[in-house]
Design a protein around this motif. Structure first.
Motif, PDB file in Angstrom:
ATOM      1  N   GLU A  16       0.832  -1.212   0.000  1.00  0.00           N
ATOM      2  CA  GLU A  16       0.000   0.000   0.000  1.00  0.00           C
ATOM      3  C   GLU A  16       0.867   1.264   0.000  1.00  0.00           C
ATOM      4  O   GLU A  16       0.544   2.244  -0.666  1.00  0.00           O
ATOM      5  CB  GLU A  16      -0.938  -0.025   1.214  1.00  0.00           C
ATOM      6  CG  GLU A  16      -2.063  -1.052   1.057  1.00  0.00           C
ATOM      7  CD  GLU A  16      -2.580  -1.648   2.365  1.00  0.00           C
ATOM      8  OE1 GLU A  16      -3.380  -2.588   2.299  1.00  0.00           O
ATOM      9  OE2 GLU A  16      -2.172  -1.179   3.450  1.00  0.00           O
ATOM     10  N   LYS A  17       1.966   1.235   0.725  1.00  0.00           N
ATOM     11  CA  LYS A  17       2.880   2.388   0.722  1.00  0.00           C
ATOM     12  C   LYS A  17       3.520   2.563  -0.655  1.00  0.00           C
ATOM     13  O   LYS A  17       3.670   3.671  -1.146  1.00  0.00           O
ATOM     14  CB  LYS A  17       3.983   2.194   1.776  1.00  0.00           C
ATOM     15  CG  LYS A  17       3.523   2.445   3.201  1.00  0.00           C
ATOM     16  CD  LYS A  17       3.433   3.940   3.480  1.00  0.00           C
ATOM     17  CE  LYS A  17       3.019   4.197   4.925  1.00  0.00           C
ATOM     18  NZ  LYS A  17       2.955   5.629   5.248  1.00  0.00           N
ATOM     19  N   LEU A  18       3.887   1.430  -1.285  1.00  0.00           N
ATOM     20  CA  LEU A  18       4.493   1.536  -2.614  1.00  0.00           C
ATOM     21  C   LEU A  18       3.497   2.110  -3.612  1.00  0.00           C
ATOM     22  O   LEU A  18       3.856   2.872  -4.507  1.00  0.00           O
ATOM     23  CB  LEU A  18       5.009   0.171  -3.082  1.00  0.00           C
ATOM     24  CG  LEU A  18       6.209  -0.367  -2.286  1.00  0.00           C
ATOM     25  CD1 LEU A  18       6.638  -1.728  -2.821  1.00  0.00           C
ATOM     26  CD2 LEU A  18       7.394   0.606  -2.331  1.00  0.00           C
ATOM     27  N   GLU A  19       2.226   1.756  -3.420  1.00  0.00           N
ATOM     28  CA  GLU A  19       1.199   2.317  -4.305  1.00  0.00           C
ATOM     29  C   GLU A  19       1.124   3.828  -4.169  1.00  0.00           C
ATOM     30  O   GLU A  19       0.908   4.528  -5.150  1.00  0.00           O
ATOM     31  CB  GLU A  19      -0.147   1.699  -3.959  1.00  0.00           C
ATOM     32  CG  GLU A  19      -0.736   0.924  -5.122  1.00  0.00           C
ATOM     33  CD  GLU A  19      -2.152   0.509  -4.821  1.00  0.00           C
ATOM     34  OE1 GLU A  19      -2.268  -0.534  -4.160  1.00  0.00           O
ATOM     35  OE2 GLU A  19      -3.098   1.224  -5.215  1.00  0.00           O
ATOM     36  N   ILE A  20       1.318   4.315  -2.955  1.00  0.00           N
ATOM     37  CA  ILE A  20       1.340   5.765  -2.750  1.00  0.00           C
ATOM     38  C   ILE A  20       2.456   6.379  -3.590  1.00  0.00           C
ATOM     39  O   ILE A  20       2.321   7.465  -4.141  1.00  0.00           O
ATOM     40  CB  ILE A  20       1.546   6.104  -1.252  1.00  0.00           C
ATOM     41  CG1 ILE A  20       0.371   5.595  -0.419  1.00  0.00           C
ATOM     42  CG2 ILE A  20       1.763   7.608  -1.052  1.00  0.00           C
ATOM     43  CD1 ILE A  20       0.558   5.767   1.085  1.00  0.00           C
ATOM     44  N   LEU A  21       3.566   5.636  -3.708  1.00  0.00           N
ATOM     45  CA  LEU A  21       4.696   6.130  -4.499  1.00  0.00           C
ATOM     46  C   LEU A  21       4.503   5.859  -5.993  1.00  0.00           C
ATOM     47  O   LEU A  21       5.389   6.110  -6.794  1.00  0.00           O
ATOM     48  CB  LEU A  21       5.992   5.462  -4.020  1.00  0.00           C
ATOM     49  CG  LEU A  21       6.416   5.792  -2.589  1.00  0.00           C
ATOM     50  CD1 LEU A  21       7.635   4.974  -2.191  1.00  0.00           C
ATOM     51  CD2 LEU A  21       6.715   7.284  -2.458  1.00  0.00           C
ATOM     52  N   GLY A  22       3.347   5.319  -6.337  1.00  0.00           N
ATOM     53  CA  GLY A  22       3.057   5.059  -7.749  1.00  0.00           C
ATOM     54  C   GLY A  22       3.660   3.759  -8.251  1.00  0.00           C
ATOM     55  O   GLY A  22       3.820   3.560  -9.452  1.00  0.00           O
ATOM     56  N   ILE A  23       4.013   2.862  -7.321  1.00  0.00           N
ATOM     57  CA  ILE A  23       4.616   1.595  -7.721  1.00  0.00           C
ATOM     58  C   ILE A  23       3.651   0.468  -7.383  1.00  0.00           C
ATOM     59  O   ILE A  23       3.322   0.257  -6.218  1.00  0.00           O
ATOM     60  CB  ILE A  23       5.931   1.349  -6.939  1.00  0.00           C
ATOM     61  CG1 ILE A  23       6.939   2.458  -7.240  1.00  0.00           C
ATOM     62  CG2 ILE A  23       6.510  -0.027  -7.260  1.00  0.00           C
ATOM     63  CD1 ILE A  23       8.135   2.475  -6.309  1.00  0.00           C
ATOM     64  N   SER A  24       3.147  -0.238  -8.407  1.00  0.00           N
ATOM     65  CA  SER A  24       2.323  -1.394  -8.083  1.00  0.00           C
ATOM     66  C   SER A  24       3.021  -2.667  -8.534  1.00  0.00           C
ATOM     67  O   SER A  24       3.196  -3.592  -7.774  1.00  0.00           O
ATOM     68  CB  SER A  24       0.928  -1.271  -8.665  1.00  0.00           C
ATOM     69  OG  SER A  24       0.968  -0.781  -9.953  1.00  0.00           O
ATOM     70  N   SER A  25       3.437  -2.700  -9.781  1.00  0.00           N
ATOM     71  CA  SER A  25       4.333  -3.791 -10.173  1.00  0.00           C
ATOM     72  C   SER A  25       5.135  -3.264 -11.344  1.00  0.00           C
ATOM     73  O   SER A  25       4.757  -2.269 -11.968  1.00  0.00           O
ATOM     74  CB  SER A  25       3.548  -5.037 -10.561  1.00  0.00           C
ATOM     75  OG  SER A  25       2.749  -4.759 -11.677  1.00  0.00           O
ATOM     76  N   VAL A  26       6.261  -3.892 -11.624  1.00  0.00           N
ATOM     77  CA  VAL A  26       7.096  -3.381 -12.704  1.00  0.00           C
ATOM     78  C   VAL A  26       7.152  -4.413 -13.817  1.00  0.00           C
ATOM     79  O   VAL A  26       7.098  -5.607 -13.575  1.00  0.00           O
ATOM     80  CB  VAL A  26       8.519  -3.018 -12.211  1.00  0.00           C
ATOM     81  CG1 VAL A  26       8.459  -1.800 -11.341  1.00  0.00           C
ATOM     82  CG2 VAL A  26       9.166  -4.172 -11.465  1.00  0.00           C
ATOM     83  N   GLU A  27       7.212  -3.906 -15.027  1.00  0.00           N
ATOM     84  CA  GLU A  27       7.215  -4.810 -16.195  1.00  0.00           C
ATOM     85  C   GLU A  27       8.595  -5.407 -16.361  1.00  0.00           C
ATOM     86  O   GLU A  27       9.590  -4.795 -16.128  1.00  0.00           O
ATOM     87  CB  GLU A  27       6.803  -4.026 -17.455  1.00  0.00           C
ATOM     88  CG  GLU A  27       5.399  -3.449 -17.360  1.00  0.00           C
ATOM     89  CD  GLU A  27       4.342  -4.473 -16.962  1.00  0.00           C
ATOM     90  OE1 GLU A  27       4.301  -5.541 -17.575  1.00  0.00           O
ATOM     91  OE2 GLU A  27       3.575  -4.200 -16.023  1.00  0.00           O
TER      92      GLU A  27
END
Ligand SMILES: C[S@@+](CC[C@H](N)C(=O)[O-])C[C@H]1O[C@@H](n2cnc3c(N)ncnc32)[C@H](O)[C@@H]1O
Lengths: 277, 124
Positions: B113-124
């Motif tokens: 959830e914190k990473l989502e705040i940073l705009g990171i959900s998953s990387v290609e």
């Protein structure tokens, strides 16, 4: 008592019927494990010597307090700040700016969070409003938070969160701005707590005290009800939404095939619902 | 995409590595701030660093201050992951240039959830 006892079929039947009558929450066959684990924990807290003796007392005495405890135990209160993010972007970019224009004359807005659990959802909305719409500070804003659980409403009023709770979804920058650290917990500042009012309300019961609303948040609660109850609730919300008002559902919830008088509108990456004109 | 985990506890690095690998990151590790600076100089394309506070040699706060003293690493998101849970610590870390702050102990969900705040959900 320490070991978890399996629940007998008739006990499960009794509890699921009771819970459904009082809260509309559906506990289908297959959910025995859930009843077992939640009510075993409750039996322990209330110092019954077994799950069976708790259920026996429930059946024979029907004491309203015990019934409430059981309903509370069977609700799922899982929530977090800024849950799913997109709905909050939709509010910020679309829904609130639109309402500010539409209600410029009355300068009055009414919001209802219809299953507010421990308050993370309404406080996320309040923070978003304070961050992005300072002009609303002198508007007349009524923000009603309701839940079936008195315990959750108390938590909402207090606005006190454990470290594990504040860790979930709350941007650090906003945490230090809108919360105070009290011992090991974080409490929403009075300026946030003053923005909301709470009232106990069973969505499957009477809604006598809910005024016409500009926004209704009813997220991640319809999933617990059957289609008939969902339809009834959605119909009632349609009638309390003001013209131009919006309803927000949880990510896995929809009105489609349940109440087709809603218009599903895309707003900032999320679906929101309006009454079709 | 590369992520760097900076923590003097190997066990903690392993937990965080598991989460980031699942998101598709190529994960690098460092046991203190000095080692982390060296890693950053070697591989410039680090998108995310998870930074413990209390470490020997160079602590996480010093690391963040140093990384943010120039704009070379502006593209790198820095998240403190620490047992330091006082208001003043959070404010100090944010002022030094941390983008997010996660308090230990944490759950996997909380990291995501914190990473989502940073705009990171998953990387290609
Ligand atoms: C999973 S939480 C959702 C919290 C929040 N809306 C969110 O999306 O994160 C569900 C909440 O619905 C409440 N609830 C369950 N049945 C209800 C009913 N019949 N009437 C009102 N609230 C109910 C529970 O007490 C619980 O707090």
């Amino acid at each position: 008592m320490s070991v978890k006892q399996p629940i007998a079929a008739d006990e499960f039947q009794y509890v699921s019927t009771l819970v459904r009558e009082r809260s509309a929450i559906v506990l289908e066959v297959g959910k025995e494990y859930l009843v077992e684990s939640r009510l075993t924990a409750l039996a322990r807290t209330l110092e019954y010597d077994s799950l069976s003796s708790l259920i026996r007392e429930l059946r024979t005495k029907k004491c309203p307090q015990l019934v409430n405890h059981v309903i509370e135990a069977m609700t799922t209160n899982e929530t977090l700040f800024f849950r799913d993010r997109h709905p909050f972007e939709a509010l910020q970019e679309d829904i609130i700016p639109d309402l500010i224009k539409k209600r410029a004359d009355s300068k009055k807005l009414t919001f209802w969070c219809a299953a507010s659990s421990s308050g993370q959802e309404p406080y996320s909305v309040c923070i978003m409003l304070r961050e992005h719409f300072p002009q609303l500070l002198n508007w007349d804003i009524q923000f009603i938070c309701s839940d079936i659980s008195e315990l959750m409403l108390k938590r909402t009023r207090e606005g006190i969160y454990s470290q594990l709770e504040i860790n979930r979804g709350m941007p650090a920058r906003l945490m230090v701005k809108y919360f105070l650290k009290e011992g090991a917990t974080w409490q929403a500042k009075p300026e946030l707590r003053e923005m909301i009012t709470t009232r106990q309300l069973n969505l499957a019961g009477q809604w006598a005290t809910i005024p016409p609303c500009d926004i209704v948040f009813i997220r991640n609660v319809l999933i617990y009800f059957d289609t008939t109850v969902k339809r009834e609730i959605l119909g009632k919300i349609r009638r309390i939404l003001k013209p131009g008002g919006t309803m927000l559902l949880g990510g896995s919830e929809t009105t489609i095939h349940i109440d087709d008088e809603y218009e599903r509108v895309r707003a900032a990456g999320s679906w929101v619902y309006r009454v079709a004109s | 995409m590369n992520a760097l985990i900076i923590d003097d506890s190997k066990a903690m690095r392993t937990i965080l590595r598991g989460i980031l690998v699942n998101l598709g990151f190529n994960v690098l590790e460092a046991a203190d701030g000095r080692e982390a600076i060296e890693q950053m100089e070697l591989s410039t394309d680090i998108a995310l660093a998870l930074v413990d506070w209390n470490m020997p040699v160079m602590n996480g706060f010093e690391f963040i201050s140093e990384v943010r003293s120039s704009n070379v690493y502006d593209g790198t998101k820095l998240m403190m992951v620490t047992t330091e849970a006082e208001m003043d610590s959070v404010i100090a870390a944010l002022e030094a240039g941390a983008d997010e702050y996660l308090m230990k102990p944490f759950t996997t969900e909380a990291v995501l959830e914190k990473l989502e705040i940073l705009g990171i959900s998953s990387v290609e």
